[in-house]
Design a protein around this motif. Structure first.
Motif, PDB file in Angstrom:
ATOM      1  N   PRO A 180      39.741  36.638  33.398  1.00  4.50           N
ATOM      2  CA  PRO A 180      39.582  36.982  32.094  1.00  4.50           C
ATOM      3  C   PRO A 180      38.199  36.982  31.551  1.00  4.50           C
ATOM      4  CG  PRO A 180      41.470  35.646  32.705  1.00  4.50           C
ATOM      5  CD  PRO A 180      40.643  35.669  33.889  1.00  4.50           C
ATOM      6  N   ASP A 181      38.140  37.458  30.387  1.00  5.96           N
ATOM      7  CA  ASP A 181      36.719  37.225  29.595  1.00  5.96           C
ATOM      8  C   ASP A 181      35.553  37.657  30.315  1.00  5.96           C
ATOM      9  OD1 ASP A 181      38.033  35.697  27.528  1.00  5.96           O
ATOM     10  OD2 ASP A 181      38.116  33.882  28.702  1.00  5.96           O
ATOM     11  N   ASN A 182      35.672  38.935  30.926  1.00  8.93           N
ATOM     12  CA  ASN A 182      34.597  39.461  31.913  1.00  8.93           C
ATOM     13  C   ASN A 182      33.982  38.641  32.888  1.00  8.93           C
ATOM     14  OD1 ASN A 182      34.308  42.209  29.954  1.00  8.93           O
ATOM     15  ND2 ASN A 182      34.213  40.620  28.313  1.00  8.93           N
ATOM     16  N   SER A 183      34.685  37.843  33.337  1.00  9.47           N
ATOM     17  CA  SER A 183      34.174  37.014  34.434  1.00  9.47           C
ATOM     18  C   SER A 183      34.825  37.560  35.823  1.00  9.47           C
ATOM     19  CB  SER A 183      34.713  35.436  34.359  1.00  9.47           C
ATOM     20  OG  SER A 183      34.165  35.123  32.963  1.00  9.47           O
ATOM     21  N   TYR A 184      34.278  36.953  36.938  1.00 11.23           N
ATOM     22  CA  TYR A 184      34.904  37.507  38.165  1.00 11.23           C
ATOM     23  C   TYR A 184      34.557  36.451  39.117  1.00 11.23           C
ATOM     24  CZ  TYR A 184      29.881  38.218  39.821  1.00 11.23           C
ATOM     25  OH  TYR A 184      28.458  38.060  39.975  1.00 11.23           O
ATOM     26  N   ILE A 185      35.265  36.485  40.194  1.00 14.58           N
ATOM     27  CA  ILE A 185      35.045  35.699  41.458  1.00 14.58           C
ATOM     28  C   ILE A 185      34.901  36.588  42.653  1.00 14.58           C
ATOM     29  CG2 ILE A 185      37.317  35.130  41.762  1.00 14.58           C
ATOM     30  CD1 ILE A 185      36.317  32.195  42.687  1.00 14.58           C
ATOM     31  N   VAL A 242      41.029  32.893  41.340  1.00 10.59           N
ATOM     32  CA  VAL A 242      41.623  33.680  42.129  1.00 10.59           C
ATOM     33  C   VAL A 242      41.163  33.841  43.669  1.00 10.59           C
ATOM     34  CG1 VAL A 242      42.680  35.735  42.414  1.00 10.59           C
ATOM     35  CG2 VAL A 242      42.366  34.843  40.191  1.00 10.59           C
ATOM     36  N   GLY A 243      41.969  33.683  44.595  1.00 10.13           N
ATOM     37  CA  GLY A 243      41.681  33.981  45.922  1.00 10.13           C
ATOM     38  C   GLY A 243      41.230  32.868  46.853  1.00 10.13           C
ATOM     39  N   LEU A 244      40.919  31.520  46.393  1.00  4.93           N
ATOM     40  CA  LEU A 244      40.533  30.472  47.118  1.00  4.93           C
ATOM     41  C   LEU A 244      41.814  29.939  48.029  1.00  4.93           C
ATOM     42  CD1 LEU A 244      38.553  28.335  44.532  1.00  4.93           C
ATOM     43  CD2 LEU A 244      37.817  30.025  46.407  1.00  4.93           C
TER      44      LEU A 244
END
Length: 791
Positions: A655-660, A690-692
């Protein structure tokens, strides 16, 4: 895997299933695309018919004004069936898969099942790029291909529907090949690549639109009746206006939940994607070549190949769907030497010098770049012919000896002697009227003879439908690429099409122009990339923004946008992430004020945004302060340390234009946070990952960013015994002496805690105090957080 008993066809991947069946009439009825139907593979053959009967819609009665298909099959009403392939003339009045005009003028088309064949592996298309399946066998499932042959017995036409199953990335591809086995011409008015019918009336249609320097904006529409279309109508390329990537999903689907179907097209020309609903109980999605402006005269004994369409499904939202697409592009679209090779960090001369280049200025820029650890130097436009602006010389691919006295060879040697690789810019598909090439061959330009021509960026398209023009481009580019130690080529394409016409085509064949153009372009790209396998080719095409899977079959990366403004790029690159991996997206740090928007954001923000791609710089290092060059060196060092993760990890939108981005083995990740609208007292910002791996323990470390005393403006006077004039001499001296590095944040927790709750970020600056832990994130600031498994 593909399982069939000749009546029912099941295509199953690791997590998805696709099923259709043959009706007694010979039509193919689509039954299911979604989650697995046979988790136990051993049950498939024994229960295919039963499962098909269970999931198929039940049509026992007529529906008022529908047409019966035939007297023999009076209960078959095509309009109420979910079909694998559709056409006009026999009762189906929805968006057709194929439209033909036969020699007698009839447009009634009736393709019925004739035979099918299942093979291991995947056969490529012969005229167009397509996905490939070399040496891939995962999860005990081989990649397989199903070809179902249909025949229109009234007119001697055959249509092959081609399905390929890629089990490990949950992707199924489709294409079609039409053959004329009659003794007269057939005119193709429309032939698409995929058709998926749904037994539900309301879906969300997500597509990506924009304009030059503002591409890949995400738009959503709910189609509960009528039609929603994403298309490139006449521009002539996949385009900034509409990308061929689209998503069909449940209305409430988001990045983390919901049924999502991703679709893309391995094609670079005008395209058409449409979702329609009859407002009752059915929807249809189709995708393929744009029918408007297209026609093809299919001579007896010849065939026509439709581009390959890519389909994937996930019931876990758009992030999971995107991972499928990204894996497929990396494994089955991108190929060659650079498929899995880490991309070098580059410096491009364009925004540093534009056309005003000399050998000395280029070498000076390269020397500064080398000091910063940059690995590749790229000479952009302005090196050839009499090219001092965009009015002349496209097509004249010989060095301007006033700028490059020793030619490409001498400049490349000087660059490589510094320990860097050398690359250059070309725009081979174009010609200026003010050029030796146009004066010699005006018939090679795309124009309507005897009529005025509309130009774009003072240039015209070369007619790549012609073999002699293709040969010229191949020969001249081979000479350019062989003239020195060239390691990288930026292949640009800066205008869309107009006045589409080829003097090499008969009047009745002018509707074939655009498709033949891309057949010619693909031939050129294939020959050059095979002749120079070690060169890293980047498809630029930012003027046309030809960012698509067709180009990626030859060039492993594409310039994301001519807009290098970091805040714009946050949105542009996020749009690409829905279907394209970071390893395919060119992204650069440029100067501020930005040359496209005049916006100003910190150097660190520009770096952290550009890091999620094929990273480089596009500014004049020679004009930068030593402090700023030190920042560049630090950024380059950080990127090199995490380059493989940035380019080849799994990209999840937050959310909020972030990524991982998470490494495939889940031992490492990097998360990106952006502040687009800073507010005071923001003590509760939480980064939820997400994804860890839930069961792993991770150390999280925030990237420390540099701050300047001047960032605090006149607030400095709250801490000094004497008044300091903002931006005055004393303020400047203090700024050089006082170290104002950003906050430090280190945490250790399980993957489960990071995934299921998140980590509370440090307290934000609010005007009443500051310490080494205070998070200073103004509007336009970003932050990277690195997660590493605790061994």
């Amino acid at each position: 895997m593909i399982v069939t008993n000749s009546n029912v066809f099941l295509l199953q991947t690791k997590n998805t299933a696709y099923m259709f069946r043959r009706l007694e009439s010979g039509h193919l009825e689509h039954l299911h695309y979604g989650g697995l139907l046979f988790p136990n593979k051993n049950d498939c053959l024994n229960h295919l018919d039963e499962v098909a009967a269970a999931v198929a819609p039940k049509h026992f009665n007529g529906a008022g004004n529908l047409n019966n298909y035939s007297d023999e099959h009076s209960s078959v009403m095509l309009e109420q069936l979910t079909l694998e392939m559709s056409s006009f003339g026999k009762g189906d009045i929805r968006d057709p898969f194929v439209e033909l005009t036969y020699a007698d003028g009839s447009s009634t088309v009736d393709f019925l099942y004739e035979c099918h064949k299942v093979t291991d592996g995947k056969k490529p298309l012969s005229t167009l790029p397509s996905s490939y399946a070399e040496d891939v066998a995962v999860l005990d499932d081989k990649i397989q291909q199903l070809v179902v042959t249909l025949k229109d017995k009234e007119y001697g036409a055959r249509l092959k529907l081609i399905y390929s199953v890629f089990p490990e990335c949950d992707v199924i591809t489709r294409s079609a090949v039409l053959s004329n086995e009659s003794k007269e011409d057939i005119r193709i008015d429309r032939i698409l690549s995929t058709c998926v019918d749904f037994n539900s009336p309301s879906h969300k249609f997500t597509s990506f639109h924009g304009r030059w320097a503002d591409e890949m904006g995400k738009y959503e529409s709910i189609c509960s009746g009528g039609k929603v279309v994403s298309e490139e109508l006449a521009a002539g390329e996949s385009g900034s206006r509409s990308n061929p990537l689209v998503i069909v999903s449940s209305p409430s689907a988001d990045d983390f939940s919901g049924d999502c179907y991703g679709f893309n097209l391995i094609y670079s020309g005008n395209h058409y994607e449409a979702l329609s609903s009859n407002g009752n109980s059915m929807s249809r999605f189709v995708s393929g070549i744009q029918p408007v402006g297209f026609s093809w005269i299919l001579a007896p004994g010849s065939k026509f190949e439709a581009p390959e369409a890519v389909m994937t499904y996930s019931d876990k939202g758009m992030n999971a769907m995107s991972i499928n697409m990204q894996d497929f592009v990396r494994e089955h679209i991108v190929r060659g030497t650079w498929k899995k090779k880490e991309r070098p960090i580059l410096i491009n001369s364009w925004e540093a010098s534009y056309f005003n280049i000399t050998q000395n200025s280029l070498v000076s820029l390269a020397k500064e770049a080398k000091k910063c650890g940059i690995e590749l130097f790229v000479m952009d436009d302005g090196w050839f012919g009499k090219r001092n602006n965009d009015n002349s010389s496209l097509g004249d691919w010989y060095e301007n000896k006033k700028k490059l006295p020793g030619g490409i060879k001498e400049l490349a040697n000087k660059i490589t002697d510094l320990g860097m690789s050398f690359g250059l810019w070309v725009e081979p598909e174009m010609v200026n009227e003010d050029s030796d090439l146009y004066r010699s061959h005006p018939e090679w330009a795309v124009t309507v003879p005897g009529h005025p021509h509309s130009k774009g960026r003072n240039q015209m398209n070369l007619d790549l439908t012609r073999d002699d023009v293709q040969d010229y481009v191949i020969d001249t580019m081979k000479k350019v690429f062989s003239s020195g130690k060239v390691s990288y080529v930026k292949w640009d394409m800066n205008r869309i099409f107009s006045d589409r016409y080829s003097t090499a085509l008969a009047p009745e064949k002018q509707g074939e122009f655009q498709h033949r153009y891309y057949i010619g372009l693909y031939r050129i790209m294939k020959e050059l990339t095979e002749s120079f396998p070690e060169i890293l080719f980047e498809g630029c095409s930012a003027g046309g923004n030809r960012f698509d899977l067709g180009i990626l079959c030859y060039f492993p990366q594409i310039w994301g946008s001519d807009d290098t403004d970091a805040m714009c790029r946050v949105d542009i690159q996020r749009g690409y992430s829905y279907g394209y991996p970071a390893s395919t997206i060119g992204a650069h740090v440029s100067a501020c004020p930005n040359h496209q928007t005049l916006n100003t954001v910190p150097m660190e923000t520009r770096f952290e945004v550009a890091a999620a791609g094929c990273f480089g710089y596009e500014l004049n290092l020679c004009d930068m302060s030593e402090a700023d060059k030190k920042l560049v060196s630090d950024q380059v060092e950080f990127y090199k340390k995490h380059r493989k993760l940035f380019q080849f990890g799994d990209y999840y939108r937050l959310p909020d234009n972030s990524y991982i981005i998470v490494s495939k083995d889940k031992t490492k990740a990097v998360a990106f946070v952006v502040e687009k609208n800073a507010r005071p007292n923001n003590d509760y910002r939480c980064l939820r990952t997400v994804g860890l791996d839930d069961y792993k323990l991770y150390n999280m470390t925030g990237r420390k960013v540099p701050h300047s005393l001047k960032d605090f403006g006149s607030l400095v006077n709250t801490q000094t015994p004497i008044h300091v004039k903002q931006d005055g001499i004393l303020h400047t001296i203090m700024d050089k002496v006082v170290n104002m590095s950003g906050e430090e944040q280190k945490e250790t927790a399980t993957g489960a805690s990071f995934n299921n709750h998140g980590v509370a970020l440090n307290s934000s600056f609010c005007g009443t105090g500051n310490n080494e832990g205070t998070r200073i994130m103004r509007t336009g600031d970003t932050r990277l957080y690195v997660f590493e498994e605790v061994k």
